[in-house]
Design an enzyme around this catalytic site. Sequence first.
Site, PDB file in Angstrom:
ATOM      1  N   GLY A  95       4.983   0.330   0.533  1.00 28.60           N
ATOM      2  CA  GLY A  95       3.552   0.135   0.418  1.00 28.60           C
ATOM      3  C   GLY A  95       2.890   1.484   0.166  1.00 28.60           C
ATOM      4  O   GLY A  95       3.563   2.520   0.134  1.00 28.60           O
ATOM      5  N   ASN A  96       1.584   1.468   0.020  1.00 29.44           N
ATOM      6  CA  ASN A  96       0.868   2.720  -0.239  1.00 29.44           C
ATOM      7  C   ASN A  96       0.800   3.623   0.986  1.00 29.44           C
ATOM      8  O   ASN A  96       0.564   4.815   0.859  1.00 29.44           O
ATOM      9  CB  ASN A  96      -0.540   2.429  -0.766  1.00 29.44           C
ATOM     10  CG  ASN A  96      -0.505   1.949  -2.205  1.00 29.44           C
ATOM     11  OD1 ASN A  96      -0.308   2.741  -3.111  1.00 29.44           O
ATOM     12  ND2 ASN A  96      -0.640   0.650  -2.413  1.00 29.44           N
TER      13      ASN A  96
ATOM     14  N   ASN B 198       3.110   2.943   4.068  1.00 26.30           N
ATOM     15  CA  ASN B 198       4.406   2.958   4.764  1.00 26.30           C
ATOM     16  C   ASN B 198       5.520   2.387   3.909  1.00 26.30           C
ATOM     17  O   ASN B 198       5.305   1.458   3.132  1.00 26.30           O
ATOM     18  CB  ASN B 198       4.332   2.114   6.051  1.00 26.30           C
ATOM     19  CG  ASN B 198       3.537   2.791   7.159  1.00 26.30           C
ATOM     20  OD1 ASN B 198       2.916   2.123   7.960  1.00 26.30           O
ATOM     21  ND2 ASN B 198       3.546   4.099   7.213  1.00 26.30           N
ATOM     22  N   ILE B 199       6.716   2.938   4.133  1.00 26.92           N
ATOM     23  CA  ILE B 199       7.942   2.342   3.599  1.00 26.92           C
ATOM     24  C   ILE B 199       8.619   1.648   4.778  1.00 26.92           C
ATOM     25  O   ILE B 199       8.908   2.300   5.782  1.00 26.92           O
ATOM     26  CB  ILE B 199       8.886   3.418   3.027  1.00 26.92           C
ATOM     27  CG1 ILE B 199       8.189   4.184   1.894  1.00 26.92           C
ATOM     28  CG2 ILE B 199      10.209   2.804   2.566  1.00 26.92           C
ATOM     29  CD1 ILE B 199       9.019   5.347   1.330  1.00 26.92           C
TER      30      ILE B 199
ATOM     31  N   ALA C 252       4.515  -6.596  -6.009  1.00 26.41           N
ATOM     32  CA  ALA C 252       5.815  -7.127  -5.575  1.00 26.41           C
ATOM     33  C   ALA C 252       5.770  -7.554  -4.104  1.00 26.41           C
ATOM     34  O   ALA C 252       6.443  -8.515  -3.705  1.00 26.41           O
ATOM     35  CB  ALA C 252       6.905  -6.074  -5.795  1.00 26.41           C
ATOM     36  N   ASP C 253       4.977  -6.866  -3.287  1.00 25.59           N
ATOM     37  CA  ASP C 253       4.870  -7.237  -1.867  1.00 25.59           C
ATOM     38  C   ASP C 253       4.237  -8.624  -1.720  1.00 25.59           C
ATOM     39  O   ASP C 253       4.643  -9.425  -0.877  1.00 25.59           O
ATOM     40  CB  ASP C 253       4.081  -6.179  -1.070  1.00 25.59           C
ATOM     41  CG  ASP C 253       2.722  -5.822  -1.668  1.00 25.59           C
ATOM     42  OD1 ASP C 253       2.420  -6.209  -2.826  1.00 25.59           O
ATOM     43  OD2 ASP C 253       1.941  -5.127  -0.974  1.00 25.59           O
ATOM     44  N   ARG C 254       3.270  -8.930  -2.577  1.00 28.73           N
ATOM     45  CA  ARG C 254       2.612 -10.234  -2.514  1.00 28.73           C
ATOM     46  C   ARG C 254       3.593 -11.331  -2.925  1.00 28.73           C
ATOM     47  O   ARG C 254       3.594 -12.421  -2.363  1.00 28.73           O
ATOM     48  CB  ARG C 254       1.377 -10.243  -3.417  1.00 28.73           C
ATOM     49  CG  ARG C 254       0.393  -9.129  -3.070  1.00 28.73           C
ATOM     50  CD  ARG C 254      -0.781  -9.092  -4.022  1.00 28.73           C
ATOM     51  NE  ARG C 254      -1.695 -10.215  -3.799  1.00 28.73           N
ATOM     52  CZ  ARG C 254      -2.720 -10.493  -4.605  1.00 28.73           C
ATOM     53  NH1 ARG C 254      -2.936  -9.745  -5.689  1.00 28.73           N
ATOM     54  NH2 ARG C 254      -3.514 -11.507  -4.338  1.00 28.73           N
TER      55      ARG C 254
ATOM     56  N   ASP D  95      -2.319 -10.132   4.127  1.00 30.83           N
ATOM     57  CA  ASP D  95      -1.500  -8.946   4.414  1.00 30.83           C
ATOM     58  C   ASP D  95      -2.414  -7.744   4.611  1.00 30.83           C
ATOM     59  O   ASP D  95      -3.071  -7.287   3.670  1.00 30.83           O
ATOM     60  CB  ASP D  95      -0.510  -8.717   3.253  1.00 30.83           C
ATOM     61  CG  ASP D  95       0.511  -7.613   3.561  1.00 30.83           C
ATOM     62  OD1 ASP D  95       0.212  -6.726   4.396  1.00 30.83           O
ATOM     63  OD2 ASP D  95       1.602  -7.629   2.971  1.00 30.83           O
TER      64      ASP D  95
HETATM   65  N1  LIG Z   1       3.390  -1.063  13.648  1.00 30.52           N
HETATM   66  C1  LIG Z   1       2.131  -0.674  13.433  1.00 30.52           C
HETATM   67  N2  LIG Z   1       1.233  -0.665  14.430  1.00 30.52           N
HETATM   68  C2  LIG Z   1      -0.036  -0.309  14.210  1.00 30.52           C
HETATM   69  N3  LIG Z   1      -0.526   0.089  13.041  1.00 30.52           N
HETATM   70  C3  LIG Z   1       0.303   0.145  12.036  1.00 30.52           C
HETATM   71  C4  LIG Z   1       1.672  -0.251  12.170  1.00 30.52           C
HETATM   72  N4  LIG Z   1       2.223  -0.120  10.982  1.00 30.52           N
HETATM   73  C5  LIG Z   1       1.282   0.304  10.140  1.00 30.52           C
HETATM   74  N5  LIG Z   1       0.117   0.486  10.773  1.00 30.52           N
HETATM   75  C6  LIG Z   1      -1.119   0.918  10.140  1.00 30.52           C
HETATM   76  O1  LIG Z   1      -1.517  -0.156   9.298  1.00 30.52           O
HETATM   77  C7  LIG Z   1      -2.015   0.335   8.070  1.00 30.52           C
HETATM   78  C8  LIG Z   1      -1.332  -0.354   6.944  1.00 30.52           C
HETATM   79  O2  LIG Z   1       0.033  -0.203   7.077  1.00 30.52           O
HETATM   80  P1  LIG Z   1       1.059  -1.008   6.208  1.00 30.52           P
HETATM   81  O3  LIG Z   1       0.969  -2.474   6.457  1.00 30.52           O
HETATM   82  O4  LIG Z   1       2.373  -0.397   6.403  1.00 30.52           O
HETATM   83  O5  LIG Z   1       0.468  -0.706   4.755  1.00 30.52           O
HETATM   84  P2  LIG Z   1       1.136  -0.610   3.329  1.00 30.52           P
HETATM   85  O6  LIG Z   1       1.952  -1.869   3.141  1.00 30.52           O
HETATM   86  O7  LIG Z   1      -0.037  -0.533   2.408  1.00 30.52           O
HETATM   87  O8  LIG Z   1       1.975   0.630   3.300  1.00 30.52           O
HETATM   88  C9  LIG Z   1      -1.819   1.842   8.093  1.00 30.52           C
HETATM   89  O9  LIG Z   1      -3.079   2.403   8.350  1.00 30.52           O
HETATM   90  C10 LIG Z   1      -0.877   2.088   9.244  1.00 30.52           C
HETATM   91  O10 LIG Z   1      -1.177   3.293   9.907  1.00 30.52           O
HETATM   92  C1  LIG Z   2      -2.917  -4.954  -3.635  1.00 31.35           C
HETATM   93  C2  LIG Z   2      -1.898  -3.869  -3.281  1.00 31.35           C
HETATM   94  C3  LIG Z   2      -2.515  -2.512  -3.547  1.00 31.35           C
HETATM   95  C4  LIG Z   2      -1.527  -3.978  -1.787  1.00 31.35           C
HETATM   96  O1  LIG Z   2      -0.632  -2.937  -1.483  1.00 31.35           O
HETATM   97  P1  LIG Z   2      -0.481  -2.304  -0.001  1.00 31.35           P
HETATM   98  O2  LIG Z   2      -1.779  -2.416   0.687  1.00 31.35           O
HETATM   99  O3  LIG Z   2       0.589  -3.150   0.668  1.00 31.35           O
HETATM  100  O4  LIG Z   2      -0.014  -0.899  -0.188  1.00 31.35           O
HETATM  101  C5  LIG Z   2      -0.569  -4.078  -4.084  1.00 31.35           C
HETATM  102  O5  LIG Z   2      -0.072  -5.375  -3.866  1.00 31.35           O
HETATM  103  C6  LIG Z   2      -0.785  -3.875  -5.566  1.00 31.35           C
HETATM  104  O6  LIG Z   2      -0.881  -2.765  -6.033  1.00 31.35           O
HETATM  105  N1  LIG Z   2      -0.868  -4.999  -6.337  1.00 31.35           N
HETATM  106  C7  LIG Z   2      -1.062  -4.965  -7.761  1.00 31.35           C
HETATM  107  C8  LIG Z   2      -2.298  -5.689  -8.172  1.00 31.35           C
HETATM  108  C9  LIG Z   2      -2.283  -7.173  -7.893  1.00 31.35           C
HETATM  109  O7  LIG Z   2      -1.530  -7.668  -7.022  1.00 31.35           O
HETATM  110  O8  LIG Z   2      -3.047  -7.883  -8.578  1.00 31.35           O
HETATM  111  K   LIG Z   3       2.353  -4.389   2.298  1.00 29.99           K
END
Ligand SMILES: Nc1ncnc2c1ncn2[C@@H]1O[C@H](COP(=O)(O)OP(=O)(O)O)[C@@H](O)[C@H]1O
Ligand SMILES: CC(C)(COP(=O)(O)O)[C@@H](O)C(=O)NCCC(=O)O
Ligand SMILES: [K+]
EC number: 2.7.1.33
Length: 254
Positions: free
Chosen positions: A8-9, A11-12, A108-110, A129
Amino acid sequence: MILVVDVGNTNIVLGLYEGNILTHDWRLSTNRSSTVDEYGVLISNLFQFAGVRAEQIEGVILSCVVPPIMSVLEQLFVKYVGKEALVVGPGIKTGLNIRYENPKDVGADRIVNAVAGIEQYGTPLVIVDFGTATTFDYIDASGAYLGGAIVPGIGIAAEALYQRAAKLPRIELAKPKTVIGRNTVAAMQAGIIFGYAGQVDGIVRRICKEFGVQPRVIATGGLAELIAGESETIEKVDPLLTLEGLRIVYERNG
Ligand SMILES: Nc1ncnc2c1ncn2[C@@H]1O[C@H](COP(=O)(O)OP(=O)(O)O)[C@@H](O)[C@H]1O
Ligand SMILES: CC(C)(COP(=O)(O)O)[C@@H](O)C(=O)NCCC(=O)O
Ligand SMILES: [K+]
């Protein structure tokens, strides 16, 4: 054993599956400037700590919504796991009927969330999400992915207040006691937490009305737990939805 990875943007998230049992999962920061070897040291340490040898990993599947680090990650798995990752994207079998105007544009996550959601909860279904962005996905009764909504994530919203308003501090994302904040921090927390819960309910109810459905509503993502308790429409938080979806897509391509 397979390694599933969602980039994700922020976290991995990595997981190891033995059959359909998730045996380990880890969260790393998404760092756009990390090298193959920097990520390599991290994952090697995680594997070592878990008592897992790279040779035990039969395959790797990757969903990534951060194109600039895609090639670093692909190289990472070749060099440190000895496997070419299956990348969720055009050309791989998801089994999902995607009705987006350009199916390749859907994150891809969606897609993997939708695959897991359909398997585990049935349809019609809404998935929320809470990541860097908050995404809503709607899957109709026939199992078709119709699209959804994308809103600024909770962290982005809080950060924007701090960045753009001189007297607003950086706050902890936590639930305040009441909707009427009597100090700046409590007022910002009320606006963000209750505001996001209301936003979720508003979008979900609009989907119900527009399509004349009563879908199940499942939340996932880092901040899901925080909002789910305040939302009237989220029925369940499933923190593993994305990893499950990756496992299922891996199997569909086996
Ligand atoms: N296990 C967790 N507990 C609390 N906050 C979290 C946890 N994991 C991620 N976060 C917070 O949630 C937000 C989104 O994280 P995440 O779902 O991993 O986003 P993305 O998929 O965009 O990488 C971030 O601000 C992160 O700091
Ligand atoms: C909407 C998102 C930025 C969410 O990513 P995340 O918050 O998990 O990092 C990602 O799914 C994305 O870049 N999607 C492409 C555009 C779309 O789904 O229409
Ligand atoms: K995600």
